[in-house]
Each structure stands twice: as structure tokens, then as C-alpha cells.
Design a protein around this motif. Structure first.
Motif, PDB file in Angstrom:
ATOM      1  N   VAL A   1       0.836  -1.206   0.000  1.00  0.00           N
ATOM      2  CA  VAL A   1       0.000   0.000   0.000  1.00  0.00           C
ATOM      3  C   VAL A   1       0.873   1.260   0.000  1.00  0.00           C
ATOM      4  N   LEU A   2       2.040   1.193   0.621  1.00  0.00           N
ATOM      5  CA  LEU A   2       2.979   2.325   0.588  1.00  0.00           C
ATOM      6  C   LEU A   2       3.311   2.701  -0.848  1.00  0.00           C
ATOM      7  N   PHE A   3       3.626   1.713  -1.684  1.00  0.00           N
ATOM      8  CA  PHE A   3       4.016   1.993  -3.068  1.00  0.00           C
ATOM      9  C   PHE A   3       2.806   2.387  -3.909  1.00  0.00           C
ATOM     10  N   LEU A   4       1.654   1.781  -3.627  1.00  0.00           N
ATOM     11  CA  LEU A   4       0.434   2.141  -4.341  1.00  0.00           C
ATOM     12  C   LEU A   4       0.080   3.601  -4.112  1.00  0.00           C
ATOM     13  N   LEU A   5       0.087   4.041  -2.857  1.00  0.00           N
ATOM     14  CA  LEU A   5      -0.281   5.431  -2.573  1.00  0.00           C
ATOM     15  C   LEU A   5       0.810   6.411  -2.995  1.00  0.00           C
ATOM     16  N   SER A   6       2.069   5.974  -2.970  1.00  0.00           N
ATOM     17  CA  SER A   6       3.133   6.828  -3.513  1.00  0.00           C
ATOM     18  C   SER A   6       2.906   7.052  -5.009  1.00  0.00           C
ATOM     19  N   TYR A   7       2.519   5.987  -5.693  1.00  0.00           N
ATOM     20  CA  TYR A   7       2.199   6.112  -7.112  1.00  0.00           C
ATOM     21  C   TYR A   7       1.042   7.079  -7.326  1.00  0.00           C
ATOM     22  N   LEU A   8      -0.022   6.920  -6.528  1.00  0.00           N
ATOM     23  CA  LEU A   8      -1.195   7.770  -6.712  1.00  0.00           C
ATOM     24  C   LEU A   8      -0.857   9.237  -6.449  1.00  0.00           C
ATOM     25  N   TYR A   9      -0.093   9.508  -5.402  1.00  0.00           N
ATOM     26  CA  TYR A   9       0.302  10.892  -5.096  1.00  0.00           C
ATOM     27  C   TYR A   9       1.110  11.499  -6.241  1.00  0.00           C
ATOM     28  N   LEU A  10       2.091  10.743  -6.733  1.00  0.00           N
ATOM     29  CA  LEU A  10       2.945  11.267  -7.798  1.00  0.00           C
ATOM     30  C   LEU A  10       2.196  11.357  -9.124  1.00  0.00           C
ATOM     31  N   LEU A  11       1.294  10.409  -9.384  1.00  0.00           N
ATOM     32  CA  LEU A  11       0.467  10.469 -10.590  1.00  0.00           C
ATOM     33  C   LEU A  11      -0.415  11.707 -10.563  1.00  0.00           C
ATOM     34  N   HIS A  12      -1.081  11.938  -9.443  1.00  0.00           N
ATOM     35  CA  HIS A  12      -1.942  13.122  -9.328  1.00  0.00           C
ATOM     36  C   HIS A  12      -1.116  14.395  -9.515  1.00  0.00           C
ATOM     37  N   SER A  13       0.053  14.444  -8.891  1.00  0.00           N
ATOM     38  CA  SER A  13       0.892  15.636  -8.999  1.00  0.00           C
ATOM     39  C   SER A  13       1.341  15.868 -10.433  1.00  0.00           C
ATOM     40  N   ALA A  14       1.706  14.772 -11.118  1.00  0.00           N
ATOM     41  CA  ALA A  14       2.176  14.904 -12.503  1.00  0.00           C
ATOM     42  C   ALA A  14       1.063  15.361 -13.433  1.00  0.00           C
ATOM     43  N   VAL A  15      -0.115  14.746 -13.306  1.00  0.00           N
ATOM     44  CA  VAL A  15      -1.230  15.077 -14.200  1.00  0.00           C
ATOM     45  C   VAL A  15      -1.751  16.486 -13.933  1.00  0.00           C
TER      46      VAL A  15
ATOM     47  N   GLY B   1      -2.191  16.733 -20.086  1.00  0.00           N
ATOM     48  CA  GLY B   1      -1.061  16.060 -19.435  1.00  0.00           C
ATOM     49  C   GLY B   1      -0.894  14.612 -19.835  1.00  0.00           C
ATOM     50  N   VAL B   2      -1.274  14.270 -21.085  1.00  0.00           N
ATOM     51  CA  VAL B   2      -1.202  12.867 -21.508  1.00  0.00           C
ATOM     52  C   VAL B   2       0.236  12.355 -21.489  1.00  0.00           C
ATOM     53  N   ARG B   3       1.188  13.184 -21.888  1.00  0.00           N
ATOM     54  CA  ARG B   3       2.587  12.743 -21.884  1.00  0.00           C
ATOM     55  C   ARG B   3       3.036  12.420 -20.453  1.00  0.00           C
ATOM     56  N   ARG B   4       2.679  13.285 -19.504  1.00  0.00           N
ATOM     57  CA  ARG B   4       3.066  13.025 -18.112  1.00  0.00           C
ATOM     58  C   ARG B   4       2.348  11.789 -17.571  1.00  0.00           C
ATOM     59  N   TRP B   5       1.079  11.586 -17.974  1.00  0.00           N
ATOM     60  CA  TRP B   5       0.373  10.371 -17.558  1.00  0.00           C
ATOM     61  C   TRP B   5       1.092   9.135 -18.088  1.00  0.00           C
ATOM     62  N   ALA B   6       1.495   9.181 -19.367  1.00  0.00           N
ATOM     63  CA  ALA B   6       2.180   8.035 -19.964  1.00  0.00           C
ATOM     64  C   ALA B   6       3.505   7.748 -19.261  1.00  0.00           C
ATOM     65  N   LEU B   7       4.250   8.801 -18.947  1.00  0.00           N
ATOM     66  CA  LEU B   7       5.521   8.603 -18.240  1.00  0.00           C
ATOM     67  C   LEU B   7       5.293   8.066 -16.826  1.00  0.00           C
ATOM     68  N   SER B   8       4.108   8.346 -16.271  1.00  0.00           N
ATOM     69  CA  SER B   8       3.797   7.883 -14.925  1.00  0.00           C
ATOM     70  C   SER B   8       3.439   6.398 -14.881  1.00  0.00           C
ATOM     71  N   THR B   9       3.093   5.837 -16.020  1.00  0.00           N
ATOM     72  CA  THR B   9       2.515   4.493 -16.020  1.00  0.00           C
ATOM     73  C   THR B   9       3.264   3.506 -16.906  1.00  0.00           C
ATOM     74  N   VAL B  10       3.510   3.904 -18.147  1.00  0.00           N
ATOM     75  CA  VAL B  10       4.003   2.944 -19.140  1.00  0.00           C
ATOM     76  C   VAL B  10       5.367   2.355 -18.769  1.00  0.00           C
ATOM     77  N   PRO B  11       6.385   3.152 -18.361  1.00  0.00           N
ATOM     78  CA  PRO B  11       7.676   2.532 -18.020  1.00  0.00           C
ATOM     79  C   PRO B  11       7.564   1.507 -16.892  1.00  0.00           C
ATOM     80  N   GLY B  12       6.737   1.794 -15.884  1.00  0.00           N
ATOM     81  CA  GLY B  12       6.584   0.847 -14.783  1.00  0.00           C
ATOM     82  C   GLY B  12       5.956  -0.456 -15.229  1.00  0.00           C
ATOM     83  N   VAL B  13       4.944  -0.364 -16.083  1.00  0.00           N
ATOM     84  CA  VAL B  13       4.278  -1.572 -16.590  1.00  0.00           C
ATOM     85  C   VAL B  13       5.245  -2.394 -17.441  1.00  0.00           C
ATOM     86  N   ILE B  14       5.985  -1.711 -18.329  1.00  0.00           N
ATOM     87  CA  ILE B  14       6.934  -2.420 -19.197  1.00  0.00           C
ATOM     88  C   ILE B  14       8.022  -3.091 -18.363  1.00  0.00           C
ATOM     89  N   ALA B  15       8.539  -2.381 -17.364  1.00  0.00           N
ATOM     90  CA  ALA B  15       9.597  -2.946 -16.516  1.00  0.00           C
ATOM     91  C   ALA B  15       9.097  -4.170 -15.762  1.00  0.00           C
TER      92      ALA B  15
END
Length: 440
Positions: A133-147, A192-206
Motif C-alpha cells: 500500500v505504501l508503493f500504491l499510494l506513492s504512485y497515486l500521489y505522484l500520478l496526481h501531482s504529474a497530471v 497532461g497525456v505525456r506526463r500520464w504516460a511517463l507515470s505508467t508505461v515505463p513501470g508496466v513495461i519494466a
């Protein structure tokens, strides 16, 4: 953050850490249906054999490192889980503060999360789930901030957090992806589609790359496929071969447990409409996204998928936390915000304490002593059927047996009150546990 906010966050983390240390160490044995499973995994890593069972590896290697440092595997597992679970207050606090600008809202979000009955149950029974949950909410915080206008650095940090969630537990990763899907629509409107993509796609691919390179460590990916097949009503295929594990009977999600997510989801829906009417797009979207994720997590319960319903229902703590922060932040005056925050935190804490009473080892102290006394009676590595009300992993951890309940048992671990083995020869009798060799 100013000094008041920093102090509030530090006190919240300290309170949560003390609570989870007490929760996991209040009994003489590690709690939960999977407690001994973590001991097996950590000791196997420390012995140089790697993980005994294929699973996302991050938490197991962290607990093994802590166990080596502390010289005690139980302490290493429990303190690592307590620390990671408590630190989930940090991104919850920062997210609510980012959305509302309110200290009271941030405190409400963090406390409703860490003192939620769902997170307590996860920490006691599903430790990977709670830790991620720590990593999930860190993702959500940073995703919201980026978008919402942040930079590419925040977006890439979000992707790293998404990867860490996937390296810890698949359900947290799936919940993060559900939030990501919600934020795609917001990113299109905000440019903010580019920032959304950078927030998600590299993590999924990795994560996919890691799963393809080391499939033995990512059996959770197959669980996700199985869930989608169950959701679609499609018969499951064979899937990759993994070491069999003890079967378990999943508890039903009761009506008494449904009120909590329904309460917060209803509040979130009202907040989303109110903020949308006021033209507060960021807050409206955060509320609507949490309601949508809460509905996604309720799907297995609605569809009667018992294998998934219980686990998914525990994740409702995450959208409830976001909604609690928005609810407290909606009040105009600081005193009113503090009152709402205190009320929501007290509601969660009362339910958390009730849930804490249900977190205990799934073995009695006498049964554990009987298993210790039975060491050497049967050789390790034999297949065992466990006819006792205990976690079968205790039989593997103490005796080295393989607790498979799918037939072909060579040993039966039996307790009075259960059905005795029809073709067994008793080789050990303790106060609460007997062991039988099964005649061919």
C-alpha cells in the motif's frame, strides 16, 4: 511543509508504527494464515536457496535482510511489515494536502488509512498486500501531482513506485492501474497525456520484462489472468507450473463489513458532484476516481466470486482514505475541518481495534509445542494432509513437511474433533496434535 505539518505527519507515522508493532508482536507466535509462510520464505533466502515459493520478491528479500540484521526471523518479518505499513501514512498525507491544501484533511486521510480495519486485517493476514500500500499510494500521489501540472521527474518517480508495487503484490499493482485508468481521462482534459504516460508505461513495461525474465518469481501475474477469466466467466487454462500450496477456504464478505466501503463511496459520490458544481476539477476528479476504484474493488463481491471478494474488499481502505481527506478538506473553517477529521479517524480507529482482536496466530501454543516435540518422528519433505484448525504452513515451517491437501498424502497431521485418517498408523501423539503415517 511547515513545521506543524511535519510534526503532524511524524506523529501519525510514529502512532501507526507503534500500533502495528503491537499488532504483529502481541502474541508469542507470528499471526495470520500466511504468517509462517513469510518465515519459510525468509529462512529459505537466508539459507541461499532463494524463495521457497514463487511470488513477487521485494518484501521477502527485505524481510530476509532485516532478519539477518536483527538475528531473528520473526522480528525481521514483523518489524519490516510494521514499518512499511506505517509509512503508507506519508503518501496518504501528502496526497490529501496536495489536493486540499489542508493540514486537517491530510491528517484525516493518513489516519483513516493506517487505522482502517481493512489495513489491520491485511497486516495480520496478508503482509505483502499491506506493505505494498505504501508503493500504491506513492504512485497515486505522484500520478496526481504529474497530471495536475507537475514535471516529468514526478511522472518518472510515479512509474518507479508502480514498479515497486508490482514487485510486492499484484492486487496493489492492479488497484494502481485502476487509478491510472481514471486519471487518463483527466490527463486528456488537462493536456497532461505525456506526463500520464511517463507515470505508467515505463513501470508496466519494466514489470512485464521482469515477469518474462523471471517467471518463477511472478506467479501473481497468473492470478491476475485467472481473475479476468473468472470475471468473464471463462474456464481457466492450465497456466504455468508452480509448486502447489495448501488450499484455503476464503471467508464470505458479510453485510457488516460492506457498510464501511459503502459509507465512504457514498460520501465520495456526493463530494464529486459538489466539487464539479463548484468548478473544482482536481478535487472532483480525485473523488470520482476513488468512487470508481471502490466500485471496481466491489465487483467480486457483487458477482459472487468468493475466491476474490475478500481480498479485494480489504483494498477499500485506499479509496476510503482519499475520500476522508476530501471530506475533511471540504469544510471552510479549520475547526470544522478538525472536527470532521477527528470523527472519521475515530470511526476508523474503533473498527481497527475491533479487527485487531481477530489478528492472532492460526495455531495454538500447545499445538506449536506438539509440532516441536514431533520433530524427527517423520522425515522432512513428505506430503502431508493437515486435519487441524491451524495454518498448514506451520506444519511445513516446523516439521519440513509439504502441506498439500490435494491427495497423495504420506502423513496426516490430526487434531481431536477432526475426521481421523482411515488408513493411518499413529507415530506421534501430543496433547492436541497427533501424526499418522498413511499406509499405501
Amino acid at each position: 511543509m511547515d513545521s506543524r505539518e511535519s510534526l503532524a505527519l511524524a506523529l501519525t507515522v510514529a502512532l501507526s508504527l507503534g500500533f502495528y508493532c503491537w499488532l504483529l508482536l502481541k502474541d508469542p507466535l507470528i499471526p495470520g494464515m500466511d504468517g509462517p509462510y513469510y518465515l519459510i520464505q525468509a529462512e529459505s533466502i537466508l539459507a541461499g536457496r532463494g524463495m521457497e515459493y514463487p511470488d513477487p520478491p521485494l518484501l521477502f528479500y527485505l524481510t530476509a535482510a532485516a532478519s539477518a540484521l536483527l538475528g531473528d526471523v520473526r522480528l525481521g518479518v514483523c518489524l519490516t511489515v510494521a514499518l512499511l505499513t506505517s509509512l503508507s501514512a506519508v503518501p496518504a498525507f501528502l496526497l490529501a494536502r496536495r489536493i486540499t491544501g489542508s493540514l486537517e484533511a491530510a491528517a484525516a486521510s493518513a489516519l483513516v488509512l493506517t487505522l482502517s480495519p481493512q489495513l489491520v486485517r491485511m497486516a495480520g493476514d496478508f503482509m505483502k498486500n499491506a506493505s505494498s500500500v505504501l508503493f500504491l499510494l506513492s504512485y497515486l500521489y505522484l500520478l496526481h501531482s504529474a497530471v495536475e501540472g507537475g514535471g516529468e521527474g514526478e511522472a518518472l518517480a510515479a512509474s518507479a513506485s508502480l514498479l515497486l508495487a508490482g514487485l510486492t503484490h499484484s492486487l496493489d499493482f492492479a488497484t494502481a492501474l485502476a487509478y491510472s485508468a481514471c486519471y487518463l481521462a483527466r490527463s486528456i482534459r488537462s493536456g497532461g497525456v505525456r506526463r500520464w504516460a511517463l507515470s505508467t508505461v515505463p513501470g508496466v513495461i519494466a514489470l512485464l520484462g521482469a515477469a518474462l525474465a523471471m517467471p518463477e518469481n511472478f506467479s501473481d501475474v497468473n492470478k491476475g489472468i485467472n481473475f479476468l477469466m473468472d470475471l468473464a466467466g471463462v474456464e481457466r487454462g492450465g497456466g504455468p507450473r508452480v509448486p502447489p500450496r495448501p488450499e484455503r477456504a476464503w471467508p464470505l464478505v458479510t453485510v457488516g463489513e460492506l457498510w464501511y466501503p459503502i459509507f465512504f463511496a457514498s460520501m465520495g459520490a456526493a463530494l464529486a458532484l459538489d466539487h464539479a458544481r463548484r468548478g473544482e476539477g482536481g478535487r472532483a476528479h480525485a473523488a470520482a476516481s476513488s468512487v470508481a476504484v471502490a466500485a471496481f474493488l466491489a465487483l467480486p463481491t457483487v458477482l459472487g466470486l468468493r475466491e476474490w471478494a475478500f481480498r479485494f474488499s480489504l483494498m477499500e481502505a485506499v479509496p476510503a482514505s482519499v475520500i476522508a481527506g476530501l471530506a475533511a478538506g471540504r469544510a471552510r473553517e479549520a475547526g470544522a475541518r478538525a472536527t470532521v477529521a477527528a470523527g472519521l479517524a475515530a470511526l476508523s480507529a474503533a473498527n481497527a481495534l475491533s479487527m485487531a482482536a481477530r489478528v492472532h496466530p492460526l495455531i495454538t501454543w500447545t499445538q506449536y509445542q506438539d509440532l516441536l516435540a514431533a520433530r524427527g518422528v517423520v522425515e522432512p519433505g513428505l506430503n502431508a494432509s493437515v486435519a487441524c484448525r491451524m495454518s498448514p504452513y506451520w506444519v511445513q515451517y516446523v516439521l519440513g513437511l509439504r502441506p498439500f491437501s490435494r491427495g497423495g498424502a504420506q502423513v496426516v497431521v490430526w487434531c481431536p474433533g477432526e475426521r481421523p485418517p482411515p488408513r493411518g498408523v499413529e507415530v506421534f501423539r501430543g496433547r492436541e496434535v497427533s501424526i499418522y503415517r498413511v499406509r499405501p
